[in-house]
Design a protein around this motif. Structure first.
Motif, PDB file in Angstrom:
ATOM      1  N   TYR A  80       0.701  -1.286   0.084  1.00  0.00           N
ATOM      2  CA  TYR A  80      -0.048  -0.051   0.035  1.00  0.00           C
ATOM      3  C   TYR A  80       0.690   1.205   0.073  1.00  0.00           C
ATOM      4  CZ  TYR A  80      -4.134  -2.814   0.947  1.00  0.00           C
ATOM      5  OH  TYR A  80      -5.094  -3.737   0.656  1.00  0.00           O
ATOM      6  N   MET A  81       1.945   1.280   0.611  1.00  0.00           N
ATOM      7  CA  MET A  81       2.721   2.460   0.946  1.00  0.00           C
ATOM      8  C   MET A  81       3.770   2.402  -0.136  1.00  0.00           C
ATOM      9  SD  MET A  81       1.834   4.116   3.518  1.00  0.00           S
ATOM     10  CE  MET A  81       3.131   5.343   3.788  1.00  0.00           C
ATOM     11  N   TRP A  82       3.718   1.454  -1.120  1.00  0.00           N
ATOM     12  CA  TRP A  82       5.263   1.617  -2.257  1.00  0.00           C
ATOM     13  C   TRP A  82       5.181   2.748  -3.015  1.00  0.00           C
ATOM     14  CZ3 TRP A  82       9.666  -0.376  -2.249  1.00  0.00           C
ATOM     15  CH2 TRP A  82      10.207  -0.435  -3.716  1.00  0.00           C
ATOM     16  N   TYR A  84       4.908   5.717  -2.044  1.00  0.00           N
ATOM     17  CA  TYR A  84       5.571   6.851  -1.446  1.00  0.00           C
ATOM     18  C   TYR A  84       6.922   6.369  -1.030  1.00  0.00           C
ATOM     19  CZ  TYR A  84       0.821   7.841  -1.307  1.00  0.00           C
ATOM     20  OH  TYR A  84      -0.590   8.257  -1.722  1.00  0.00           O
ATOM     21  N   LEU A  85       6.958   4.930  -0.544  1.00  0.00           N
ATOM     22  CA  LEU A  85       8.367   4.398   0.095  1.00  0.00           C
ATOM     23  C   LEU A  85       9.224   4.487  -1.334  1.00  0.00           C
ATOM     24  CD1 LEU A  85       6.969   1.372   2.321  1.00  0.00           C
ATOM     25  CD2 LEU A  85       8.190   3.438   2.813  1.00  0.00           C
TER      26      LEU A  85
END
Length: 539
Positions: A80-82, A84-85
């Motif tokens: 889900y955060m990829w 932004y990560l």
């Protein structure tokens, strides 16, 4: 004649085929090879580790190895955060690569190497499992098993001899087992100051390279050379015990170490309002820095005096001059009963110019609430002289986690003596018969110190530090550490009980300068306490 030869040929072919098939079948059925053995069939639980790894190669590591934990939640979070990560990772990669490239390119007479495009694509890495190590130090150690077959877009521009070449990396695959260490642990979010990344073994790295649209890896011998070269370079830089260090926050600010000293001279007070019905008051001043757990400093008591003069000096360690305030409270001393508060005043440290003495006359108030009407009544004045002296960068004290060396004892320590530092970290599995509200009690050479109370907790964490200034090394002394629980209810039935104690010989800490161990508590079933001891000397 031709007809008969053809007929005989067909007959011979048919007869030969029939005889050949019969003989082959007979040999296959009745003649078995003697060197073939029946397979050894055993339950999976009885297989040795290497055989199990071969049989279960495709199973997740947490199935094959009980030391690894399943981390599906982490993979879902990264998915889900990829978006932004990946951007944060790319920025960190640029920052890390820049000094490394600047150091290496002069060796090969290359003008510059830059990322024209650096994105990690839409496919995040996955963690098959993670192993966590528990130590007695202020750190967290993890070993995840990382797999990433991504679709990144990495374009590197290389300039040399006035020419520019653009190389694109495609079809990147990385299988690695890094060791990630978070240390030192600090009481400020995100609760660790640095990340150290090491590789426990040579990683598997596979990718393709394109130059002007052509696949460079199709050149005979180049593929293997590039693969081995990159694996070797990565291993040389980050194979354990070497590590990649990524700073997260400033450890000095995170651990709130002193960055300066404020010199306080309490000169006098004027026109104080008396609190006693008979005679004048007996004032004294308490000085304290906000956001600091250190005990307050106190002046002497001036008896029967509403205009006392002290001219007493104090030094207080400053950790954050932007947020800390200097607080003065004047009390009327009483031989019996509570000391009455005569007034208070506050000075913001950010208002003090560095290294410049400043004499201030402070109006006393009842409280620091702006809307309190009681503050309008005159309560007298306090005259103080303040000087804030910030440390130079090289003078800021560093902890053991950063330098690997202990701090020296402060100035004024006896030449043959030193400073004994006791850090009470935590206790585990402590439980009382009637209540469990533990605190740690330290007894050394008749002097007693106590940590804060932790209510209803069998695994309390204190992280409190105590210091003892000694004129000689405590080679033959013992430190008594006891975990005590006090009742939170008012009453005399079982108000206090011991949860266990330990007597620690101090000869080892004098010899080794530092020990950090978990001690089993005497008179406790399973209780343990972690105590760190340091012996600091002037030199």
């Amino acid at each position: 004649m031709g007809f008969f030869s053809t007929l005989l040929g067909f007959c011979g072919f048919g007869l030969g085929m029939s005889i050949g098939l019969f003989i082959g079948y007979f040999l296959f059925i009745y003649f078995q090879p003697t060197d073939v053995k029946d397979p050894d069939i055993r339950p999976l639980a009885e297989q040795d580790p290497e055989s199990s790894q071969r049989l279960l190669y495709e199973l997740p590591i947490w199935v094959k190895n009980p030391d690894y934990d399943r981390v599906d939640w982490l993979n879902k979070f990264i998915e889900y955060m990829w978006p932004y990560l990946s951007k944060a990772v790319c920025k960190t990669a640029r920052d890390i690569a820049k000094p490394i490239v600047a150091e290496q390119i002069p060796k090969y007479k290359i003008e510059s190497v830059e990322f024209e495009v650096l994105t990690l694509g839409s496919l995040p890495p996955t963690f098959e499992g993670v192993k966590v190590y528990i130590t007695d130090e202020k750190e967290v150690i993890m070993e995840p098993l990382l797999k990433w077959a991504g679709n990144p877009n990495i374009v590197v521009a290389v300039k040399a001899f006035g020419l520019k070449a653009t190389i694109q990396a495609v079809d990147v695959q990385v299988f690695a087992q890094p060791r990630i260490t978070l240390k030192p642990l600090v009481p400020s979010f995100p609760c660790f100051a640095k990340i150290y990344v090491s590789l426990m073994e040579r990683p598997y790295i596979d990718f393709g390279l394109r130059l002007i649209g052509a696949d460079l890896m199709s050149i005979p011998g180049l593929y293997r050379f590039v693969q081995e070269f990159i694996k070797g370079q990565v291993a040389n830089m980050y194979l354990w015990p070497k590590a990649l260090e990524v700073p997260i926050i400033d450890p000095t600010k995170a651990q709130r170490r002193p960055i300066g000293i404020v010199h306080v001279k309490v000169v006098k007070a004027m026109k104080l309002k008396k609190k006693d019905f008979m005679g004048a008051s007996d004032p004294y001043v308490k000085i304290k820095l906000t956001e600091d757990k250190s005990p307050s400093k106190k002046t002497t008591v001036k008896h029967n005096n509403l205009n006392p003069e002290w001219n007493e000096e104090f030094k207080l360690a400053v950790r954050d001059p932007d947020t800390q305030d200097l607080q003065f409270n004047i009390f009327d001393w009483e031989q019996v009963g509570k000391h009455d508060k005569m007034g208070m005043a506050i000075v913001h440290l950010k208002d003090l110019p560095p290294n410049e003495p400043k004499v201030m006359t402070l109006d006393l108030r009842k409280t620091m609430e702006q809307d309190d009407v009681e503050n309008e009544k005159p309560r007298g004045q306090l005259v103080v002289e303040l000087t804030y002296k910030p440390f130079k960068e090289e003078d800021i004290p560093k902890g053991f986690e950063e330098t690997g060396e202990l701090q020296k004892a402060p100035e004024g320590t006896p030449a043959g003596g030193g400073q004994l530092v006791v850090i009470i970290h935590e206790a585990q599995d402590v439980e009382g018969k009637h209540h469990t509200n533990p605190y740690a009690r330290i007894l050394f050479r008749g002097e007693e110190r106590k940590t804060k109370h932790v209510k209803k907790n069998r695994d309390p964490r204190w992280e409190e530090e105590f210091e003892f200034m000694l004129e000689e090394p405590p080679t033959n002394d013992k430190l008594h550490v006891e975990v005590v629980s006090t009742s939170s209810r008012i009453g005399l039935l079982h108000p206090k009980e011991s949860l266990g104690y330990v007597d620690i010989p101090l000869g080892d800490v004098v010899t080794n300068k530092r020990i950090n161990e978990k001690f089993h508590l005497i008179d406790s079933k399973n209780g343990r306490i972690q105590v760190e001891l340091q012996w600091r000397t002037p030199s």
